[in-house]
Design a protein around this motif. Sequence first.
Motif, PDB file in Angstrom:
ATOM      1  N   CYS A   1      -2.397  29.032  -6.899  1.00 27.03           N
ATOM      2  CA  CYS A   1      -1.086  28.442  -6.644  1.00 27.03           C
ATOM      3  C   CYS A   1      -0.030  29.217  -7.429  1.00 27.03           C
ATOM      4  CB  CYS A   1      -1.138  26.992  -7.114  1.00 27.03           C
ATOM      5  SG  CYS A   1       0.433  26.140  -7.184  1.00 27.03           S
TER       6      CYS A   1
ATOM      7  N   SER B   1       1.998  28.106  -9.439  1.00 30.14           N
ATOM      8  CA  SER B   1       2.062  27.651 -10.831  1.00 30.14           C
ATOM      9  C   SER B   1       1.002  28.350 -11.686  1.00 30.14           C
ATOM     10  CB  SER B   1       1.923  26.129 -10.918  1.00 30.14           C
ATOM     11  OG  SER B   1       0.662  25.724 -10.466  1.00 30.14           O
TER      12      SER B   1
ATOM     13  N   HIS C   1      -6.066  23.666  -9.883  1.00 32.03           N
ATOM     14  CA  HIS C   1      -5.797  22.241  -9.655  1.00 32.03           C
ATOM     15  C   HIS C   1      -5.863  21.893  -8.160  1.00 32.03           C
ATOM     16  CE1 HIS C   1      -2.010  24.466  -9.482  1.00 32.03           C
ATOM     17  NE2 HIS C   1      -1.700  23.628  -8.501  1.00 32.03           N
ATOM     18  N   GLU C   2      -6.344  22.835  -7.327  1.00 29.19           N
ATOM     19  CA  GLU C   2      -6.411  22.556  -5.879  1.00 29.19           C
ATOM     20  C   GLU C   2      -7.867  22.732  -5.479  1.00 29.19           C
ATOM     21  OE1 GLU C   2      -3.612  25.317  -4.120  1.00 29.19           O
ATOM     22  OE2 GLU C   2      -1.950  24.518  -5.272  1.00 29.19           O
TER      23      GLU C   2
ATOM     24  N   GLU D   1      -4.194  19.230  -2.015  1.00 27.96           N
ATOM     25  CA  GLU D   1      -3.212  19.111  -3.117  1.00 27.96           C
ATOM     26  C   GLU D   1      -1.880  19.763  -2.753  1.00 27.96           C
ATOM     27  OE1 GLU D   1      -1.277  19.665  -7.067  1.00 27.96           O
ATOM     28  OE2 GLU D   1      -1.692  21.111  -5.510  1.00 27.96           O
TER      29      GLU D   1
HETATM   30 ZN   LIG Z   1      -0.492  24.044  -6.849  1.00 23.64          ZN
END
Ligand SMILES: [Zn+2]
Length: 343
Positions: free
Chosen positions: A41, A43, A63-64, A148
């Motif tokens: 991502c 981020s 986080h995905e 996500e």
């Molecule tokens: Zn993300």
Amino acid sequence: MKTTMKAAVLKGLETIVMEEVPVPEPKSGQVLVQVKASALCGSDLAGYSGHHSMIKWPVILGHEASGIIAKCGPGVDNWKEDDLVVIEPLFTCRKCQACLSGKYNLCADLKFAGHQVNGSLAEYVIAESRFIHRKPENVSFEEAALTEPASSPLHAVERCGIRLGDFVVIIGCGVTGFFTMQYVLSKGAEVLITDPAEFKLKIAEELGATYTLNPEKVNLEERVKALTGGMGAGCVIEAVGISETLASTVSLVKRGGTIMLIGYSEKESESFDLSTVTLAELTVLGSLAYCNDFPAVLKLMSMGKVKIKPIISHRLPLERVEEGIQMMKREEEGLLKIVISYD
Ligand SMILES: [Zn+2]
Ligand SMILES: [Zn+2]
């Protein structure tokens, strides 16, 4: 079960090291998930480059993710080993005013996996049992990992109050812009989506955009006015987060219209015409992450109402996470979503 696992650890500025680390132990109310797919991502790139206020090294990014429950912690009785799941990567306090009112995305002590807590770019990851969701059978692990990044746009679009026949401008054909566009179209609105990258405009067309526009070639404000009888768009959704595009939203929206700011950058955005916000009675909205949005996204994926495949541009093994982040840094032609696959 194994006691150690491979993990891509962000160790310092622009430094990711593959390490063998202990498999974490799920605490009360938590589960241990064997990761089957985990996407990269923007981020992650921001954290890698030292530009993300919530990402502090050392940390395992990611986080995905989707995967298989490997172990349930104490007190978890509604899930069992081998259940196939999608992870909503949040950790909340359950005590603050936001948590108690059900708006857990606004928790005063909100933590994300891969930010303040170790994430999913490893063989195993910890998740809160109340924040995992069953993976639909007809959705692959790879597609499910994109629940996500598909959920924040859903949360944002639901806040915009879009109605049948509305004219909506979406600025930016990133992953967020593409999911946003699909939801807005399914609400029966027309969408004009913009991006300077021609390959992204082609994908936008594949995904059903009513109009696409390259702002380096065509004047966006003139085009919006021409398509709306001079009025402007009912809603403008900014999915880039740079001052230039933020500033442009005010001139694209009609009187009484709505501006949604989903694009986010750590940089301060100084130029936004607040006098027009008042004089044209505009509604300006922000949107943070998601709150009870995963079930709807998974249902839409299962029903085939949101297309994922055109958004996944690359697949890499876990050992090549850093290479993937470097590709994002170089803004390589043709790059959209990179999924780390584990088979
Ligand atoms: Zn993300
Ligand atoms: Zn809280």
